[in-house]
Structures are given as structure tokens and as C-alpha cells.
Design a protein around this motif. Structure first.
Motif, short mmCIF file in Angstrom:
data_model
loop_
_atom_site.label_atom_id
_atom_site.label_comp_id
_atom_site.label_asym_id
_atom_site.label_seq_id
_atom_site.Cartn_x
_atom_site.Cartn_y
_atom_site.Cartn_z
N LEU A 128 39.71 43.58 33.60
CA LEU A 128 39.85 42.22 34.10
C LEU A 128 38.53 41.45 34.00
CD1 LEU A 128 42.15 42.92 37.15
CD2 LEU A 128 42.66 41.31 35.30
N ILE A 129 37.43 42.13 34.32
CA ILE A 129 36.12 41.50 34.21
C ILE A 129 35.83 41.13 32.75
CG2 ILE A 129 33.64 41.97 34.37
CD1 ILE A 129 34.28 43.55 36.95
N ALA A 130 36.11 42.07 31.84
CA ALA A 130 35.92 41.81 30.42
C ALA A 130 36.88 40.73 29.93
CB ALA A 130 36.11 43.09 29.63
N ARG B 113 49.73 40.25 36.38
CA ARG B 113 49.19 39.41 37.47
C ARG B 113 49.10 40.23 38.75
NH1 ARG B 113 49.16 33.80 36.76
NH2 ARG B 113 49.43 33.48 39.01
N ARG B 114 50.06 41.12 38.95
CA ARG B 114 50.01 41.97 40.15
C ARG B 114 48.73 42.77 40.20
NH1 ARG B 114 50.70 47.11 40.75
NH2 ARG B 114 51.57 47.35 38.64
N ASN C 149 43.06 43.44 42.62
CA ASN C 149 41.62 43.57 42.46
C ASN C 149 40.83 42.36 42.94
OD1 ASN C 149 40.77 46.11 40.64
ND2 ASN C 149 42.80 45.43 40.00
N PHE C 150 41.40 41.18 42.79
CA PHE C 150 40.66 39.96 43.11
C PHE C 150 41.57 38.96 43.82
CE2 PHE C 150 38.86 41.58 39.08
CZ PHE C 150 37.59 41.90 39.54
N GLU C 151 40.98 38.18 44.71
CA GLU C 151 41.75 37.14 45.40
C GLU C 151 42.02 35.95 44.50
OE1 GLU C 151 39.99 35.98 49.06
OE2 GLU C 151 40.22 37.96 50.00
N PHE D 228 35.15 36.03 38.59
CA PHE D 228 33.97 35.54 37.89
C PHE D 228 32.70 36.10 38.54
CE2 PHE D 228 30.55 32.84 36.67
CZ PHE D 228 30.88 32.33 35.42
N LEU D 229 32.65 36.10 39.86
CA LEU D 229 31.48 36.63 40.55
C LEU D 229 31.28 38.11 40.24
CD1 LEU D 229 31.81 34.85 44.00
CD2 LEU D 229 29.89 34.64 42.41
N ALA D 230 32.37 38.85 40.16
CA ALA D 230 32.27 40.27 39.81
C ALA D 230 31.68 40.44 38.41
CB ALA D 230 33.63 40.94 39.91
N ALA D 231 32.15 39.63 37.47
CA ALA D 231 31.62 39.68 36.10
C ALA D 231 30.14 39.30 36.09
CB ALA D 231 32.42 38.75 35.19
N PHE D 232 29.81 38.27 36.83
CA PHE D 232 28.42 37.80 36.89
C PHE D 232 27.52 38.90 37.43
CE2 PHE D 232 24.87 35.59 38.93
CZ PHE D 232 24.47 34.73 37.91
#
Length: 219
Positions: free
Chosen positions: A29-31, A58-59, A64-66, A72-76
Motif C-alpha cells: 500500500l505504501i509503494a 479497499r478493505r 491498515n490506514f484510516e 502518505f505519512l507512513a510512506a513519508f
């Protein structure tokens, strides 16, 4: 980090634990976000764009993320953490502050030049995203402040530097690098090394010595 490197989970009985599957999906998801943002820009990207790039549902995204900001913050954080590690490795062999500053700058530019999608995510899209992302971007770039302040010990002049010196230097570095990335020239970021070195060193070593060291970094 690239989405194509992560790939989908193998079908059927893959033998991974639930924790391993969850970690793999989060990485994808981050990638996927990095890929989608590079194609459309952060504001235009939807959750569907991210899940499509990541090849998950989407589930799974919402497990994993709200929302998009959190992803985006996780990727950053992943990218910033990797740059921090590269810089720490680069300075390990340098004894004096000017060479450490040069080595860290070179390592960061080399990574971002090799990963233009991540360079855009960090230097361009993060400044155009929501307030939480923008605040994290500014906090991240100002993590450099203590390392620049070490240069104050290098000054031969008696007159003390203004308290805003480091902020001004960081602002110049961000402007120069983000402008190049926004122009689609991330792959040429390493060309900025001499200019950035001069900006970093000049307040502490003086213009003449900074220019000499900067010139030595030119290809």
C-alpha cells in the motif's frame, strides 16, 4: 520500495503467517501510494488509485490506514528513515564536520536521484498535501538543524552567526531540490551537489573555503 519489487502474494498456501501477510500488504500500500502520487499528484489520488497500484482491496487499505493522509505519512516516514540511515552510513568514515556535511548531502541526493517517484513524494507532494503531512515535512527537514549547528564550531570569525542561519540554509536547500524535482529533473539532483555544499558550508567556513570545497565536488 518500488511497487513492482514487492509483487503480489503467491496464490494458495503461501506459508506466511498472518503478521507477515499484513506487513506485506502494508508495504504494498505504501509503494502503491508512491506510484499513484507520482502519476496523478497527491490531491488527485484516490483510495482506489492506491489499492489498484498496490493490488489489494479497499478493505485491506482500511485495515491498515484510516485514510489517504495516514498512508502518505507512513510512506513519508519510510523514505525519511531510509535517507537518515544512508546519511549516517555516509558520515561514518569522515572525521571533520565539513566532510561529514558533504558526505550526507551526497548520499541523500544520490538516493533521491535514483528514486524520482519518492523524491517527488517527499519534496513536492508533501508540501501540497494536507496540514498534517505538511507539518511532518517541515519537522523532518528541520531534523537537520542540529547537524548544521555543529558547523558553528568551525568558525574562525569572532562575530556570532544569527540564530536564523540554519533555518535560512535549510530553506535554500529545500527550495533548490524541490524546484528541480517539480521540473521533472529528479534524476539530475546530484548535479546540485556543489551548489548545496556551498550553501551549507559558507556560513561556517567563509565564502572562499566553502567555494573551494564545493568546486571539488563538481563532476
Amino acid at each position: 520500495m518500488a511497487e513492482q519489487e514487492l509483487g503480489p502474494l503467491p496464490a494458495g498456501r503461501h506459508g506466511f503467517s498472518r503478521e507477515q501477510v499484513a506487513h506485506n500488504q502494508r508495504e504494498r500500500l505504501i509503494a502503491g501510494l508512491a506510484t499513484a502520487v507520482a502519476e496523478k499528484g497527491y490531491r488527485a489520488v484516490t483510495i482506489t488509485d492506491i489499492t489498484k497500484a498496490a493490488r489489494v482491496s479497499r478493505r485491506v487499505f482500511y485495515e491498515n490506514f484510516e485514510g489517504k493522509d495516514e498512508c502518505f505519512l507512513a510512506a513519508f516516514e519510510v523514505v525519511v528513515g531510509h535517507i537518515r540511515e544512508l546519511a549516517e552510513e555516509a558520515v561514518a568514515a569522515s572525521e571533520d564536520w565539513p566532510q561529514r556535511a558533504i558526505a550526507a548531502t551526497r548520499a541523500a541526493l544520490a538516493f533521491l536521484a535514483a528514486e524520482p517517484d519518492l523524491a517527488r513524494l517527499c519534496l513536492v507532494e508533501s508540501q501540497a498535501a494536507g496540514p498534517a503531512v505538511s507539518a511532518r515535512f517541515h519537522a523532518a527537514v528541520h531534523e537537520v538543524t542540529p547537524y548544521l549547528q555543529q558547523g558553528r564550531a568551525e568558525r574562525a570569525a569572532e562575530r556570532e552567526l544569527p540564530a536564523t542561519t540554519e533555518d535560512s540554509t535549510i530553506g535554500a536547500l529545500v527550495m533548490l531540490t524541490s524546484r528541480k524535482v517539480a521540473a521533472g529533473e529528479a534524476a539530475q539532483l546530484e548535479d546540485l551537489l556543489p551548489e548545496l555544499v556551498e550553501f551549507i558550508l559558507a556560513p561556517y567556513l567563509g565564502a572562499e573555503q566553502a567555494a573551494r570545497l564545493a568546486h571539488s565536488q563538481a563532476a
